[in-house]
Design a protein around this motif. Structure first.
Motif, PDB file in Angstrom:
ATOM      1  N   LEU A 265     -21.436  59.377  14.259  1.00  0.00           N
ATOM      2  CA  LEU A 265     -20.015  59.155  13.420  1.00  0.00           C
ATOM      3  C   LEU A 265     -19.726  59.899  14.266  1.00  0.00           C
ATOM      4  O   LEU A 265     -18.580  60.747  15.034  1.00  0.00           O
ATOM      5  CB  LEU A 265     -20.112  60.909  12.734  1.00  0.00           C
ATOM      6  N   LEU A 266     -17.919  59.137  14.124  1.00  0.00           N
ATOM      7  CA  LEU A 266     -16.676  58.933  15.363  1.00  0.00           C
ATOM      8  C   LEU A 266     -15.677  59.094  14.564  1.00  0.00           C
ATOM      9  O   LEU A 266     -15.666  58.636  13.790  1.00  0.00           O
ATOM     10  CB  LEU A 266     -17.488  57.256  16.216  1.00  0.00           C
ATOM     11  N   PHE A 267     -14.730  60.577  15.212  1.00  0.00           N
ATOM     12  CA  PHE A 267     -13.734  59.932  13.809  1.00  0.00           C
ATOM     13  C   PHE A 267     -12.626  59.883  15.292  1.00  0.00           C
ATOM     14  O   PHE A 267     -12.385  61.185  15.606  1.00  0.00           O
ATOM     15  CB  PHE A 267     -13.800  61.478  13.535  1.00  0.00           C
ATOM     16  N   VAL A 268     -11.389  59.326  15.197  1.00  0.00           N
ATOM     17  CA  VAL A 268     -10.376  59.328  16.278  1.00  0.00           C
ATOM     18  C   VAL A 268      -9.308  59.882  15.449  1.00  0.00           C
ATOM     19  O   VAL A 268      -8.806  59.658  13.896  1.00  0.00           O
ATOM     20  CB  VAL A 268     -10.513  57.722  16.668  1.00  0.00           C
ATOM     21  N   ARG A 269      -8.615  60.987  16.253  1.00  0.00           N
ATOM     22  CA  ARG A 269      -7.792  61.937  16.140  1.00  0.00           C
ATOM     23  C   ARG A 269      -5.915  60.876  15.897  1.00  0.00           C
ATOM     24  O   ARG A 269      -5.373  61.108  15.367  1.00  0.00           O
ATOM     25  CB  ARG A 269      -7.921  62.777  16.466  1.00  0.00           C
ATOM     26  N   ARG A 270      -6.239  60.669  18.077  1.00  0.00           N
ATOM     27  CA  ARG A 270      -5.654  59.921  18.664  1.00  0.00           C
ATOM     28  C   ARG A 270      -5.442  58.831  18.769  1.00  0.00           C
ATOM     29  O   ARG A 270      -6.388  59.204  20.284  1.00  0.00           O
ATOM     30  CB  ARG A 270      -4.207  61.167  19.531  1.00  0.00           C
TER      31      ARG A 270
END
Length: 251
Positions: free
Chosen positions: A10-15
């Motif tokens: 699971l990848l989550f990009v915040r910036r």
């Protein structure tokens, strides 16, 4: 990286933006978006990303029987459809789950059961429908406009009556429409949105508590502190300290 994994990633990009490809499907995952990479599929980076990119990732397994579900989603306990590629409705909430996971792992408090619960909370948050799908019809559109107004003016001294006045509606009517769509009052939404912004500032800025209170529309820092503790269960100072585990990579 260029690899195959035996589990979900699971990848989550915040910036920033992450260019990546899985098998024959290319993705450009930008801030506020998630991507699920599937087990036993080839994936690799397709370009450079900026030095200031903030990315969370987590490897996990799902107990399933039979064939793998369709490539665009899978189900948690046959109830929640989780899209492979999604824009998160509440990115600050999802980030809080990642930070809790990291903090518990770093302090040796992460047990298998609590880890499983946190991952399920993450997946449920990804599956949460976008705001525009919460309700239908003209009233839902009006409620969505009120929500958008609140989130665009958090720095102001907002009240439910002020929001209604600015939108050209009677306060009681707008509040009733908002409750029918989101199941809570305008005043509660103002508090929720301010607390969400406050959490983001506590995690991503060096502002003092007083400065954060002003940024969130509170002229009284003490009132902000009391409200934050009521909603979050901890003081703003302790929240910042609790979630200080940032930019640490764990597999």
């Amino acid at each position: 990286m260029d690899r195959y994994m035996g589990c979900f990633d699971l990848l989550f990009v915040r910036r920033g933006m992450l260019p990546i490809q899985e098998e024959n499907q290319a993705f450009q995952v930008v801030a506020g978006q998630t991507l699920l990479l599937w087990p036993h599929r080839h994936h690799w980076g397709t370009g450079k990303f900026s030095d200031d990119m903030v990315l969370y990732w987590l490897h996990f397994d799902v107990a399933q029987t039979g064939q793998l579900p369709p490539s665009k989603q899978f189900q948690i306990e046959e109830k929640v459809d989780v899209p492979q590629y999604a824009t998160v409705t509440r990115p600050d909430v999802l980030e809080s789950y990642f930070r809790r996971f990291l903090d518990d792992q770093a302090t040796g408090c992460l047990q298998p059961h609590s880890a499983s619960l946190l991952v399920n909370l993450m997946l449920c948050e990804i599956a949460r429908p976008p705001v525009e799908q919460v309700g239908t019809g003209q009233k839902a559109v009006l409620a969505g406009q009120a929500l958008a107004y609140i989130r665009a003016h958090l720095h102001m001294s907002l009240t439910a009556s002020f929001v209604a006045e600015q939108m050209g509606y009677q306060g009681d009517y707008l509040n009733r429409v908002f409750q029918q769509t989101y199941h809570h009052t305008l005043t509660h939404e103002i508090h929720l949105s301010r607390m969400g912004y406050a959490r983001w500032l506590l995690l991503h800025s060096s502002q003092s508590i007083k400065e954060i209170a002003l940024s969130c529309g509170f002229s009284d820092a003490n009132y902000f502190a009391r409200l934050f503790k009521r909603y979050e269960g901890v003081t703003a100072v302790n929240f910042r300290r609790l979630h200080a585990q940032a930019e640490v990579n764990y597999d």
